[in-house]
Design a protein around this motif. Structure first.
Motif, PDB file in Angstrom:
ATOM      1  N   ASP A  29       8.301   8.365  50.241  1.00  0.00           N
ATOM      2  CA  ASP A  29       9.205   7.936  51.566  1.00  0.00           C
ATOM      3  C   ASP A  29      10.739   8.006  51.268  1.00  0.00           C
ATOM      4  O   ASP A  29      10.961   7.990  49.592  1.00  0.00           O
ATOM      5  CB  ASP A  29       9.404   6.573  51.797  1.00  0.00           C
ATOM      6  CG  ASP A  29      10.207   5.965  52.529  1.00  0.00           C
ATOM      7  OD1 ASP A  29      10.761   6.274  53.139  1.00  0.00           O
ATOM      8  OD2 ASP A  29       9.837   5.081  53.400  1.00  0.00           O
ATOM      9  N   ARG A  30      11.643   9.980  51.076  1.00  0.00           N
ATOM     10  CA  ARG A  30      12.118   9.576  51.196  1.00  0.00           C
ATOM     11  C   ARG A  30      13.767   9.481  51.159  1.00  0.00           C
ATOM     12  O   ARG A  30      14.623   9.158  50.749  1.00  0.00           O
ATOM     13  CB  ARG A  30      12.792  11.769  51.170  1.00  0.00           C
ATOM     14  CG  ARG A  30      11.667  12.160  50.922  1.00  0.00           C
ATOM     15  CD  ARG A  30      11.885  12.721  49.495  1.00  0.00           C
ATOM     16  NE  ARG A  30      10.905  14.003  49.096  1.00  0.00           N
ATOM     17  CZ  ARG A  30      10.339  13.839  48.099  1.00  0.00           C
ATOM     18  NH1 ARG A  30      10.845  13.371  46.734  1.00  0.00           N
ATOM     19  NH2 ARG A  30       9.460  14.337  47.851  1.00  0.00           N
ATOM     20  N   LEU A  31      13.522   8.358  52.124  1.00  0.00           N
ATOM     21  CA  LEU A  31      14.615   7.420  51.936  1.00  0.00           C
ATOM     22  C   LEU A  31      14.898   6.269  51.274  1.00  0.00           C
ATOM     23  O   LEU A  31      16.243   5.626  50.863  1.00  0.00           O
ATOM     24  CB  LEU A  31      13.925   6.575  53.843  1.00  0.00           C
ATOM     25  CG  LEU A  31      15.598   6.229  54.342  1.00  0.00           C
ATOM     26  CD1 LEU A  31      16.510   6.055  55.174  1.00  0.00           C
ATOM     27  CD2 LEU A  31      14.582   5.146  55.945  1.00  0.00           C
ATOM     28  N   ILE A  32      13.988   5.801  50.796  1.00  0.00           N
ATOM     29  CA  ILE A  32      13.572   5.142  49.896  1.00  0.00           C
ATOM     30  C   ILE A  32      13.595   5.712  48.171  1.00  0.00           C
ATOM     31  O   ILE A  32      14.435   4.918  47.296  1.00  0.00           O
ATOM     32  CB  ILE A  32      11.707   4.004  49.732  1.00  0.00           C
ATOM     33  CG1 ILE A  32      12.275   3.237  51.096  1.00  0.00           C
ATOM     34  CG2 ILE A  32      12.506   3.030  48.745  1.00  0.00           C
ATOM     35  CD1 ILE A  32      10.724   2.526  50.685  1.00  0.00           C
ATOM     36  N   HIS A  33      13.141   6.653  47.925  1.00  0.00           N
ATOM     37  CA  HIS A  33      13.349   7.439  46.890  1.00  0.00           C
ATOM     38  C   HIS A  33      14.805   7.636  46.504  1.00  0.00           C
ATOM     39  O   HIS A  33      14.524   7.615  45.174  1.00  0.00           O
ATOM     40  CB  HIS A  33      12.522   8.792  47.175  1.00  0.00           C
ATOM     41  CG  HIS A  33      11.857   9.252  45.964  1.00  0.00           C
ATOM     42  ND1 HIS A  33      11.359   9.218  44.875  1.00  0.00           N
ATOM     43  CD2 HIS A  33      12.876  10.508  45.346  1.00  0.00           C
ATOM     44  CE1 HIS A  33      11.005   9.533  44.195  1.00  0.00           C
ATOM     45  NE2 HIS A  33      11.795  11.024  44.025  1.00  0.00           N
ATOM     46  N   GLU A  34      15.829   8.012  47.382  1.00  0.00           N
ATOM     47  CA  GLU A  34      17.206   7.521  46.249  1.00  0.00           C
ATOM     48  C   GLU A  34      16.929   6.721  45.466  1.00  0.00           C
ATOM     49  O   GLU A  34      16.918   5.383  46.217  1.00  0.00           O
ATOM     50  CB  GLU A  34      18.250   7.947  47.713  1.00  0.00           C
ATOM     51  CG  GLU A  34      19.697   8.972  47.284  1.00  0.00           C
ATOM     52  CD  GLU A  34      20.014   8.269  46.725  1.00  0.00           C
ATOM     53  OE1 GLU A  34      20.177   6.395  46.477  1.00  0.00           O
ATOM     54  OE2 GLU A  34      21.163   8.884  46.062  1.00  0.00           O
ATOM     55  N   PRO A  35      17.573   7.019  45.090  1.00  0.00           N
ATOM     56  CA  PRO A  35      17.955   5.377  43.602  1.00  0.00           C
ATOM     57  C   PRO A  35      19.076   4.222  44.384  1.00  0.00           C
ATOM     58  O   PRO A  35      18.802   3.190  43.535  1.00  0.00           O
ATOM     59  CB  PRO A  35      18.085   6.426  42.131  1.00  0.00           C
ATOM     60  CG  PRO A  35      18.727   7.589  42.191  1.00  0.00           C
ATOM     61  CD  PRO A  35      18.311   7.785  43.512  1.00  0.00           C
ATOM     62  N   ILE A  36      19.598   4.891  44.173  1.00  0.00           N
ATOM     63  CA  ILE A  36      20.880   4.033  45.684  1.00  0.00           C
ATOM     64  C   ILE A  36      19.878   2.705  46.678  1.00  0.00           C
ATOM     65  O   ILE A  36      19.718   1.406  46.436  1.00  0.00           O
ATOM     66  CB  ILE A  36      22.354   3.969  46.190  1.00  0.00           C
ATOM     67  CG1 ILE A  36      22.857   4.503  44.697  1.00  0.00           C
ATOM     68  CG2 ILE A  36      22.972   3.124  46.208  1.00  0.00           C
ATOM     69  CD1 ILE A  36      23.192   3.330  43.877  1.00  0.00           C
ATOM     70  N   ARG A  37      19.621   3.610  46.853  1.00  0.00           N
ATOM     71  CA  ARG A  37      18.446   2.683  48.311  1.00  0.00           C
ATOM     72  C   ARG A  37      17.347   2.233  47.761  1.00  0.00           C
ATOM     73  O   ARG A  37      16.978   0.967  47.987  1.00  0.00           O
ATOM     74  CB  ARG A  37      18.233   4.587  49.272  1.00  0.00           C
ATOM     75  CG  ARG A  37      19.372   4.573  49.945  1.00  0.00           C
ATOM     76  CD  ARG A  37      18.731   5.284  51.585  1.00  0.00           C
ATOM     77  NE  ARG A  37      17.813   6.668  50.872  1.00  0.00           N
ATOM     78  CZ  ARG A  37      19.181   7.504  51.457  1.00  0.00           C
ATOM     79  NH1 ARG A  37      20.152   7.838  51.221  1.00  0.00           N
ATOM     80  NH2 ARG A  37      18.117   9.043  51.034  1.00  0.00           N
ATOM     81  N   LEU A  38      16.267   3.263  46.993  1.00  0.00           N
ATOM     82  CA  LEU A  38      15.664   2.143  45.650  1.00  0.00           C
ATOM     83  C   LEU A  38      16.564   0.555  45.544  1.00  0.00           C
ATOM     84  O   LEU A  38      14.624   0.066  45.302  1.00  0.00           O
ATOM     85  CB  LEU A  38      14.979   3.062  44.606  1.00  0.00           C
ATOM     86  CG  LEU A  38      13.523   2.379  44.246  1.00  0.00           C
ATOM     87  CD1 LEU A  38      12.970   1.557  45.089  1.00  0.00           C
ATOM     88  CD2 LEU A  38      13.758   3.514  43.366  1.00  0.00           C
TER      89      LEU A  38
END
Length: 121
Positions: A29-38
């Motif tokens: 899931d690229r929406l979650i995969h970004e460090p700040i969003r994760l």
């Protein structure tokens, strides 16, 4: 006689075991995969709610950076945002939605599968 580069000579042949790991990586899931969003989603998974300032301090990021990433998670319906006043002070509070919790669980399952596949190869 065909010439091969060093990389080709030492390359590991692709096994059926490595292909599923690659397809699992593509399904992250690229929406979650970004460090700040994760970081946002993970923090909200273990806290009922967190304020904007709490998240900013925890993630060591700027107002603008946090705002952009939180908005993307809101648009994806992974987090909800409530804005209100405490006295005269504006307050922004975030909460993980049911969809966000499911997305995080799926993401973690994918990451665990990738780790297992990497260690097993």
């Amino acid at each position: 006689m065909a010439r091969h580069s060093k990389a080709e000579a030492h390359a590991k042949p692709q096994t059926s075991r490595s292909r599923p790991a690659q397809s699992r990586a593509a399904n992250l899931d690229r929406l979650i995969h970004e460090p700040i969003r994760l970081g946002i989603v993970s923090a909200l998974a273990v806290n009922t709610t967190m304020t904007f300032n709490e998240l900013k301090e925890l993630l060591k990021t700027t107002d603008g950076n946090l705002s952009v990433h939180a908005r993307k998670l809101e648009e994806g319906q992974y987090v909800s945002c409530d804005k209100f006043f405490e006295g005269r002070v504006p307050r922004t509070e975030y909460k993980l939605t049911a969809a966000g919790r499911r997305a995080l669980e799926t993401y973690l399952d994918h990451m665990e599968a990738l780790i297992r596949a990497t260690r097993d190869s």
